[in-house]
Scaffold this motif. Structure first.
Motif, short mmCIF file in Angstrom:
data_model
loop_
_atom_site.label_atom_id
_atom_site.label_comp_id
_atom_site.label_asym_id
_atom_site.label_seq_id
_atom_site.Cartn_x
_atom_site.Cartn_y
_atom_site.Cartn_z
N HIS A 158 1.01 -1.13 0.23
CA HIS A 158 -0.01 0.06 0.05
C HIS A 158 0.96 1.32 0.07
N TYR A 191 0.37 5.37 1.27
CA TYR A 191 -0.32 6.28 1.75
C TYR A 191 0.40 7.46 1.77
N GLY A 206 -4.41 13.11 8.85
CA GLY A 206 -4.25 11.85 9.06
C GLY A 206 -3.64 11.26 7.56
N PRO A 207 -3.17 9.95 7.58
CA PRO A 207 -2.82 9.34 6.45
C PRO A 207 -3.86 9.16 5.37
N TYR A 219 -4.94 7.45 1.84
CA TYR A 219 -4.79 6.34 0.94
C TYR A 219 -4.69 6.72 -0.67
N HIS A 275 -2.77 0.73 -4.09
CA HIS A 275 -2.18 -0.66 -3.44
C HIS A 275 -2.41 -1.85 -4.53
N PHE A 328 -1.47 -2.54 9.39
CA PHE A 328 -0.49 -1.85 8.04
C PHE A 328 0.68 -1.47 8.75
N TYR A 375 -8.43 0.24 13.83
CA TYR A 375 -7.11 0.15 14.21
C TYR A 375 -6.91 1.54 14.98
N TYR A 419 -3.50 4.10 15.63
CA TYR A 419 -2.03 4.34 15.32
C TYR A 419 -1.89 5.66 16.25
N GLN A 424 1.37 8.87 16.35
CA GLN A 424 2.45 9.50 15.71
C GLN A 424 3.00 10.75 16.75
N PHE A 468 -4.20 8.36 15.68
CA PHE A 468 -5.18 8.16 14.40
C PHE A 468 -6.02 6.92 14.85
N ARG A 475 -11.37 -0.45 8.10
CA ARG A 475 -11.56 -1.05 6.67
C ARG A 475 -12.45 -2.10 6.42
N GLU A 482 -8.25 -0.94 1.37
CA GLU A 482 -7.38 -0.15 1.91
C GLU A 482 -8.14 0.47 3.25
N ALA A 483 -7.13 0.96 4.12
CA ALA A 483 -7.95 1.65 5.45
C ALA A 483 -8.04 3.03 5.31
N PHE A 484 -8.87 3.58 5.96
CA PHE A 484 -9.35 4.81 5.89
C PHE A 484 -8.68 5.35 7.30
N PHE A 485 -8.25 6.56 7.19
CA PHE A 485 -7.76 7.14 8.77
C PHE A 485 -8.74 8.46 8.77
N GLY A 486 -8.78 8.57 10.19
CA GLY A 486 -9.24 9.90 10.76
C GLY A 486 -8.26 10.87 10.65
N GLN A 487 -8.76 12.29 10.88
CA GLN A 487 -8.03 13.33 11.08
C GLN A 487 -7.16 13.21 12.36
N ARG A 524 -4.99 15.03 18.78
CA ARG A 524 -3.68 15.59 19.23
C ARG A 524 -3.77 15.64 20.80
#
Lengths: 108, 114
Positions: free
Chosen positions: A34, A36, A43-44, A46, A49, A96, B33, B35, B37, B91, B95, B102-107, B110
């Protein structure tokens, strides 16, 4: 441990093609590759992929080496809005795996 | 276009306090998920969740962390006793059913621990 290796940074002139490389020599046969991207403070997002075959979508193309140990994300015409950190990622089972990414600078 | 939403966008908390970060995944998605950062660093995996249980978790996801899907729509991350080093962007992602999605991430949220 699945790992990807990317250059830390790259530059491109606006409206020129960009080829972002990624090495993933430890990839297994069922891991999807993938890509991104992440704009500052977002956020990441897409991009694209694939598994074995090259892939195209409205954003980019993905070229996957025959041995699957490397891939290249191709932006056909870079714009200023494409400036971001681009991540090459394994999708393997339950997560991921993000690498450190390539920071792309687009020069007007 | 469907999206993953996270609240709050920014949370400041005192060290030792509990925080709950909230996420609303895309409605027909089944895999979830979290994550994080840390500023200037790479995106790190915390946990994945499927069928109301944790599928996989990283070393970061210790006993201070927990996840829950309390009502079939929200997906929460709780940090029981925050530490300064928990300060980061968190984050949430989701999916769909098939492996080839694919995965969709939120914004992101913080989190600042003071």
């Amino acid at each position: 441990d699945a790992k990807t290796t990317q250059p830390n940074s790259m530059e491109s002139n606006e409206e020129e093609p960009v080829h972002l490389p990624c090495n993933h020599s430890t990839i297994s046969g069922t891991d999807y590759i993938h890509w991104y991207r992440q704009l500052p403070s977002q956020g990441p997002e897409y991009v694209i992929h694939g598994l074995t075959s090259n892939v195209n979508n409205r954003m980019a193309s993905l070229a996957i080496a025959e041995d699957r140990k490397s891939s290249t994300l191709i932006l056909h015409r870079a714009t200023l809005r494409d400036a971001a950190v681009y991540y090459c990622i394994f999708h393997t089972g339950n997560q991921f795996y993000f690498g450190t990414g390539t920071s792309l600078t687009v020069i007007p | 276009e469907p999206e993953v939403t996270q609240t709050p966008s920014h949370q400041v908390t005192q060290m030792g306090q509990e925080v709950i970060l909230r996420c609303v995944p895309i409605s027909n998605h089944l895999y979830f998920y979290w994550y994080r950062q840390i500023l200037g660093q790479k995106v790190e995996f915390l946990v994945s969740f499927y069928n109301n249980e944790i599928s996989e978790k990283s070393e970061i996801f210790d006993d201070q962390f927990s996840v829950e899907r309390p009502d079939g729509s929200n997906f929460t991350l709780k940090i029981r006793s925050t530490k300064l080093e928990d300060s980061a962007m968190y984050f949430c992602a989701s999916r769909g059913r098939r492996m080839n999605t694919e995965a969709f991430f939120g914004q992101g949220t913080r989190l600042t621990v003071v």
